[in-house]
Design a protein around this motif. Structure first.
Motif, PDB file in Angstrom:
ATOM      1  N   HIS A 136       0.853  -1.181   0.000  1.00 39.44           N
ATOM      2  CA  HIS A 136       0.000   0.000   0.000  1.00 39.44           C
ATOM      3  C   HIS A 136       0.890   1.232   0.000  1.00 39.44           C
ATOM      4  CE1 HIS A 136      -3.691  -2.202   1.892  1.00 39.44           C
ATOM      5  NE2 HIS A 136      -3.273  -2.746   0.769  1.00 39.44           N
ATOM      6  N   THR A 139      -2.108   4.652   2.347  1.00 33.47           N
ATOM      7  CA  THR A 139      -3.430   4.151   2.706  1.00 33.47           C
ATOM      8  C   THR A 139      -4.498   5.226   2.675  1.00 33.47           C
ATOM      9  OG1 THR A 139      -2.957   4.522   5.054  1.00 33.47           O
ATOM     10  CG2 THR A 139      -2.498   2.333   4.169  1.00 33.47           C
ATOM     11  N   THR A 140      -4.132   6.495   2.624  1.00 32.04           N
ATOM     12  CA  THR A 140      -5.151   7.532   2.567  1.00 32.04           C
ATOM     13  C   THR A 140      -5.717   7.686   1.167  1.00 32.04           C
ATOM     14  OG1 THR A 140      -3.461   9.224   2.154  1.00 32.04           O
ATOM     15  CG2 THR A 140      -4.062   8.804   4.449  1.00 32.04           C
ATOM     16  N   SER A 143      -6.494   2.397  -2.137  1.00 36.75           N
ATOM     17  CA  SER A 143      -7.439   1.484  -1.499  1.00 36.75           C
ATOM     18  C   SER A 143      -6.847   0.088  -1.386  1.00 36.75           C
ATOM     19  CB  SER A 143      -8.748   1.424  -2.293  1.00 36.75           C
ATOM     20  OG  SER A 143      -8.529   0.840  -3.556  1.00 36.75           O
ATOM     21  N   GLY A 144      -7.521  -0.744  -0.589  1.00 35.36           N
ATOM     22  CA  GLY A 144      -7.018  -2.079  -0.341  1.00 35.36           C
ATOM     23  C   GLY A 144      -7.401  -3.093  -1.382  1.00 35.36           C
ATOM     24  N   THR A 212     -10.949   0.883  10.663  1.00 32.39           N
ATOM     25  CA  THR A 212     -10.423   2.085  10.016  1.00 32.39           C
ATOM     26  C   THR A 212      -8.911   1.959   9.891  1.00 32.39           C
ATOM     27  OG1 THR A 212     -12.187   3.431  10.960  1.00 32.39           O
ATOM     28  CG2 THR A 212     -10.239   4.593  10.138  1.00 32.39           C
ATOM     29  N   ALA A 213      -8.389   2.156   8.686  1.00 30.96           N
ATOM     30  CA  ALA A 213      -6.942   2.081   8.486  1.00 30.96           C
ATOM     31  C   ALA A 213      -6.248   3.101   9.384  1.00 30.96           C
ATOM     32  CB  ALA A 213      -6.595   2.350   7.030  1.00 30.96           C
ATOM     33  N   ARG A 236      -4.500  -1.916   8.557  1.00 29.72           N
ATOM     34  CA  ARG A 236      -4.273  -1.443   7.204  1.00 29.72           C
ATOM     35  C   ARG A 236      -5.596  -1.428   6.447  1.00 29.72           C
ATOM     36  NH1 ARG A 236      -0.744  -4.303   9.634  1.00 29.72           N
ATOM     37  NH2 ARG A 236       1.506  -3.989   9.413  1.00 29.72           N
ATOM     38  N   GLU A 237      -5.599  -0.784   5.298  1.00 31.17           N
ATOM     39  CA  GLU A 237      -6.804  -0.746   4.470  1.00 31.17           C
ATOM     40  C   GLU A 237      -7.231  -2.170   4.121  1.00 31.17           C
ATOM     41  OE1 GLU A 237      -9.900   1.217   2.786  1.00 31.17           O
ATOM     42  OE2 GLU A 237      -8.156   2.237   3.641  1.00 31.17           O
TER      43      GLU A 237
END
Length: 413
Positions: A136, A139-140, A143-144, A212-213, A236-237
């Motif tokens: 990642h 992460t903001t 996306s995962g 929440t990540a 993490r996401e």
């Protein structure tokens, strides 16, 4: 009655010739285009249906391209995850070798560091057209998972919608962990007798149906379990409670092995629960504040929460305690890589199946369109020859009809 002003026979022959010429032109158009219906004038209903189906075929061609791109992306990720698994297996060999006291542990540690750096290199290189699946990047904004266009669906009312195949990313990076503040106690138990196994923590989802990540989940040292260092996991996401508990269990077992504390931790069948087996020879009392979780409050660095293989940075086999901790943790790291490769393999197989289906569906649609609009060339060829004969006869009939007024001259001789 005969008339030199109105030649009925010529008019009849002319109409016949026009009809034959019109049919002949239509037949010649079928031969040149290969289609029985090539425009709305030919057959409005059939043309409308075939045109809609042709638009779907064009759409499925783009879907095939999307699936090919997705397959290539996932193939790179799968190979990267498999390579990481192989590298972690080599790390395990080094860790096992370090269990022997009569070895040069410093040199073994050097080899482990090199393997760890190679894991990072593989993870960073496992991208296709800038799409990272093993790390990642942020992460903001990253996306995962990724969505791969897989199909278009036309409902009975004509509305067309798209269908995606969602493929989850598998974070195998070794980035250092960035933990936020912890303030909320998880559900904990009291005393755990010697030789007993009991649930000692139960974490919960902090949002409706998820995590929440950047949220932090932590075991605080110094309590009844008395490990020498805190152990933390940052979500993490795309993480689940199972991911949280697996990450904590791995690190807590490693820390217990390093400290020589005869306890072991494991996940239960209930998401978020951690159980402990106590073999220390005495009852351990778990304090309420030892296991905690905290939601983001805006102060945490939720842009870089660390990788799932971040514990590789903590492996140090230069001491017996470090070697014991590494041995307790390495299988967990290998399992993470194996699960990631397996997940990509399953996704790749699904994409290949969908690609084969779309290819077959496209062929079926083309066949259906052909049945609706394509000309029967054998029939059209026979019809062409018949119309050519009719045209010649119609011209001959018109010629005869045009000569009829000439016979009236004999009446005036």
């Amino acid at each position: 009655m005969s008339s030199i002003l109105t030649n009925t026979g010529a008019m009849t022959a002319l109409q016949s010739l026009k009809m034959v010429n019109r049919d002949l032109g239509s037949t010649q158009n079928m031969i040149s285009t290969g289609k029985r219906v090539d425009n709305a004038k030919s057959n409005a209903a059939v043309w409308a249906i075939s045109t809609a189906m042709e638009s779907d075929v064009a759409g499925f061609k783009k879907i095939s391209e999307s699936l090919s791109l997705g397959q290539a992306t996932i193939d790179v990720a799968r190979k990267g995850a498999e390579t990481v698994t192989d590298l972690l297996t080599q790390v395990k060999e080094k860790v096992i070798a370090a269990q022997e006291e009569n070895v040069d542990r410093a040199k073994i540690q050097t080899d482990i560091v090199a393997l760890r750096d190679q894991v990072s290199a593989v993870v960073n290189a496992s991208q296709f057209n800038g799409q990272y699946m093993l790390d990642h990047q942020d992460t903001t904004s990253d996306s995962g998972s990724i969505n791969i266009l897989a199909s278009i669906d036309r409902s009975s009312n004509g509305i067309v919608t798209s269908t995606d195949i969602n493929v989850s990313k598998q974070d195998l990076s070794t980035k250092a962990l960035t933990a936020g503040s912890v303030s909320v106690d998880s559900t904990t138990t009291g005393g755990v007798a010697d030789g007993a196994t009991s649930t000692v923590a139960a974490f919960v989802e902090d949002t409706a149906g998820g995590l929440t990540a950047g949220n932090t989940y932590q075991f605080t040292s110094g309590g009844g379990i008395a490990l020498s260092e805190d152990v933390a996991y940052v979500a993490r996401e795309g993480d689940t409670l199972e991911d949280v508990t697996a990450g904590l269990v791995l690190k807590m077992n490693a820390q217990a092995a390093e400290d020589g504390v005869d306890v072991s931790f494991a996940q239960t069948s209930t998401a978020g629960e951690i159980q402990m087996t106590n073999n220390t020879g005495a009852t351990i009392t778990v304090a309420a504040a030892e296991f905690q979780q905290a939601a983001l409050d805006g102060s945490e660095d939720d842009g870089d929460v660390g990788g799932r293989l971040d514990y590789l940075n903590d492996i140090d086999v230069t001491s017996q305690a470090g070697a014991d901790a590494a041995l307790a943790a390495i299988d967990g790291l290998i399992d993470i890589a194996i699960d990631s490769a397996a997940a990509f393999g399953s996704s790749q197989m699904r994409l290949e199946t969908q690609s084969d289906f779309v290819s077959g569906l496209t062929d079926a649609l083309k066949s259906g369109i052909g049945t609706l609009v394509d000309a029967d060339m054998e029939e059209t060829s026979a019809k062409l020859q018949a119309l050519q004969v009719q045209q010649q006869l119609a011209v001959q009939a018109l010629s005869i009809a045009n000569q009829a007024p000439q016979s009236l001259l004999s009446l005036f001789r």
